[in-house]
Design an enzyme around this catalytic site. Sequence first.
Site, PDB file in Angstrom:
ATOM      1  N   HIS A 116       0.694  -1.254  -0.074  1.00 44.74           N
ATOM      2  CA  HIS A 116      -0.149  -0.139  -0.069  1.00 44.74           C
ATOM      3  C   HIS A 116       0.672   1.236   0.025  1.00 44.74           C
ATOM      4  CE1 HIS A 116      -3.662   2.161   1.257  1.00 44.74           C
ATOM      5  NE2 HIS A 116      -2.620   3.257   1.814  1.00 44.74           N
ATOM      6  N   HIS A 121      -5.753   6.727  -2.830  1.00 46.77           N
ATOM      7  CA  HIS A 121      -6.595   5.708  -2.018  1.00 46.77           C
ATOM      8  C   HIS A 121      -7.893   5.548  -3.199  1.00 46.77           C
ATOM      9  CE1 HIS A 121      -5.167   6.837   1.817  1.00 46.77           C
ATOM     10  NE2 HIS A 121      -4.458   5.769   1.695  1.00 46.77           N
ATOM     11  N   TYR A 156     -10.104   1.743   1.370  1.00 44.57           N
ATOM     12  CA  TYR A 156     -10.118   1.758   2.759  1.00 44.57           C
ATOM     13  C   TYR A 156     -11.279   0.803   3.283  1.00 44.57           C
ATOM     14  CZ  TYR A 156      -7.537   5.774   4.332  1.00 44.57           C
ATOM     15  OH  TYR A 156      -6.454   6.510   4.839  1.00 44.57           O
TER      16      TYR A 156
HETATM   17 ZN   LIG Z   1      -2.808   5.163   2.059  1.00 46.80          ZN
END
Ligand SMILES: [Zn+2]
Length: 290
Positions: A173, A183, A229
Site C-alpha cells: 500500500h 486511495h 479503505y
Molecule cells: Zn494510504
Amino acid sequence: MIFLFAALSVLLCSVHSYPIEGLLEKNDEYYGNTVEDDDFSVSTLIEKANVNVGKNLSEPLVMFGDIAMPTGLQNADPCTARGCLWPKSSDGNVYVPFRISNQYSQRERETITQGLQSFAESTCIRFTPFNRQRDFVDIRSLSGCYSFVGRRGRGQTVSLSRQGCVFRSIIQHELLHALGFNHEQTRSDRDQHVRILLENVIPGMEHNFRKIQTINLGTPYDYNSVMHYGRFAFSSNREPTIVPIPDPNVAIGRAQQMSPTDILRVNRLYNCNSSASRNDIQPVQQNQFL
Ligand SMILES: [Zn+2]
C-alpha cells in the site's frame, strides 16, 4: 496544523478504545464486514499504527490517513502527469532504489524485502538496493505508516513503523503511494461505487474522503484494491463510513495484497510491456503479468 493533527490523533486513539458491547448487532448485517472483521483491513491497521503520527515535529504532515504532504495543507492531486513517475530504463524496467533503515530486525527486513520484490513478480517495477542514486525511497520506522504520493526527488521517507506497519498489505500500500497512486475511495468516479457517510466520520477527518481527479487508467473501481479503505475507516461511532452501492453488503477494503487491478494499474501507469526484461522472474509468475 501539526498540533491540530496531534489533537485529532488523540481523538482517533480514543475511538479505538470504545467499548464493544451493544454495538455489534447493527453491524452484523454487513456480511464479512463487521467492525471486528475490519480489524485486519489495511485502513484499520494503518489507523491503529498512526495514532502517534503528527506528534513528532520532525516528521512530515500526514493527511488522507497515511499520505505525507510536502508542504502544509494541499490536495494530494495526481502528480503523475507532472513528472512524479519513477524513470523507465531502456530495458523496459523501472528501477526504484530503496534503503531500509537498520532499525528493523532481520525478520522485519525480510518481510519488507519480500514486499518490495512482490512488485517484480507482476510488474516492471524493480526495487533495487540504494547505490548513491539521486532519488530513492528511504524506508524507516517512524511514528506510523505513511508515504508521499509519487517520486518527490532525493531520498523520500516511506515510514513503516515496527509497531503495526510491517505487513505485506501495508508495505505494498505505502509503496503504491510512492509509485503515484491514491486511495481507491478518493477516485474521481467513486460516487458511482460507494456512498460516503460523512455523518459517521470523526469530526475533522472528513478530508480523508475528499474526491481527487485521479487518472483511472481505464481500470474499473475495485473494492478489493489494497488501496481501498475499510467500511469503518475513521468512524466516530462504529457505524460505516463507506458503503458500497448498489449492493451494500459487498466486502470492501479487505485486500491482503495487491489485487489484479492494482497490478494492472501499475503496468498501465508505467507502460510496462511484456517484452521488458524479465530474466529475474520465474515462469509461473510470468503468467500473472498483466
Ligand atoms: Zn494510504
